[in-house]
Scaffold this motif. Structure first.
Motif, short mmCIF file in Angstrom:
data_model
loop_
_atom_site.label_atom_id
_atom_site.label_comp_id
_atom_site.label_asym_id
_atom_site.label_seq_id
_atom_site.Cartn_x
_atom_site.Cartn_y
_atom_site.Cartn_z
N CYS A 81 27.32 20.33 2.38
CA CYS A 81 26.57 21.12 2.97
C CYS A 81 27.14 22.49 3.57
O CYS A 81 28.32 22.21 4.10
CB CYS A 81 26.18 20.35 4.32
SG CYS A 81 26.39 21.01 6.07
N HIS A 83 26.64 24.36 5.99
CA HIS A 83 26.79 24.74 7.44
C HIS A 83 28.04 24.10 8.03
O HIS A 83 28.63 24.62 8.83
CB HIS A 83 25.42 24.19 8.18
CG HIS A 83 24.22 24.84 7.87
ND1 HIS A 83 23.20 23.91 7.93
CD2 HIS A 83 24.10 25.90 7.61
CE1 HIS A 83 22.19 25.02 7.50
NE2 HIS A 83 22.68 26.04 7.19
N HIS A 84 28.48 22.81 7.40
CA HIS A 84 29.60 22.07 8.17
C HIS A 84 30.62 21.72 7.00
O HIS A 84 31.63 21.50 7.51
CB HIS A 84 29.04 20.81 8.62
CG HIS A 84 27.94 20.95 9.59
ND1 HIS A 84 26.83 20.89 9.45
CD2 HIS A 84 28.36 21.30 10.92
CE1 HIS A 84 26.31 21.09 10.63
NE2 HIS A 84 26.92 21.31 11.50
N CYS A 152 27.61 15.29 7.85
CA CYS A 152 27.76 15.86 9.01
C CYS A 152 26.92 15.44 10.20
O CYS A 152 27.03 15.92 11.55
CB CYS A 152 27.46 17.62 8.73
SG CYS A 152 25.73 17.81 8.13
ZN LIG Z 1 25.55 19.87 7.76
#
Ligand SMILES: [Zn+2]
Length: 200
Positions: A81, A83-84, A152
């Motif tokens: 991912c 985002h994380h 996440c």
């Molecule tokens: Zn994430």
């Protein structure tokens, strides 16, 4: 310093910044291991052209007359991912109605791998795969369904395993009836990953 050495250096620095001692026994080889993992495995898809993996063959006349919906189920999915920088994992199911080009099972798995070995979000990954198949095989229709757990959401934030299903449909498989038929054949929505893997 080459790219590999630089990534190792950054990991060593990260260890220091979170309050660790990168020279203690358990961490000595960690920068090397983490650099290898990021450069050679988790992001190896950037260096691969999907055109090189999705080889198809021409359907014969008999197939063209009788052929209809083809579904390839349970293709393993592992991605990161964006985002994380944490993994999400699950399965991809691909349905298509071919025109004259057919693909072997393993090619779809390779294609999923090329797009998932990059930083992704599940929605875009689903779209990437559907869009590529639609352009490359020019089928009458294609639908890609992806079901995944996002680590996440397990190790941070809500700290619960969040299960997400995404879908991208094109051509004849974007009409309501065909979509329902394909989804039914895929047999989704039973939280299968949960039963199948780490959470058993
Ligand atoms: Zn994430």
């Amino acid at each position: 310093m080459d790219k590999f050495e630089r990534v190792k250096e950054i990991v060593r620095e990260l260890l220091e910044l979170i309050g660790e001692d990168p020279s203690r026994e358990g961490l000595v080889d960690t920068p090397d291991r983490v650099a290898r993992m990021w450069l050679h495995e988790l992001t190896s898809g950037y260096g691969v052209d999907p055109n090189d993996v999705l080889k198809y063959f021409q359907a014969d006349k008999d197939y063209e007359r009788h052929g209809d919906l083809i579904i390839v189920k349970d293709i393993p999915l592992r991605s990161i991912c964006e985002h994380h920088l944490l993994p999400f994992f699950g399965y991809v199911h691909i349905a298509y109605v071919p025109n004259d080009k057919i693909v072997g099972f393993s090619k779809f798995a390779r294609l999923v791998d090329v797009f998932s070995r990059r930083l992704q979000i599940q929605e875009r990954l689903t779209e990437n795969i559907a869009d590529f198949i639609y352009r490359k095989l020019t089928p009458k229709g294609v639908m890609v369904v992806m079901e995944a757990y996002h680590t996440c959401t397990i190790v941070r934030g809500v700290k619960e395993p969040m299960y997400m299903i995404t879908r991208s449909a094109k051509g004849t498989l974007s009409d309501e009836i065909s979509r329902i038929e394909a989804l039914t054949l895929m047999g989704l929505g039973k939280g299968r990953i949960f039963a199948d893997t780490a959470y058993r």
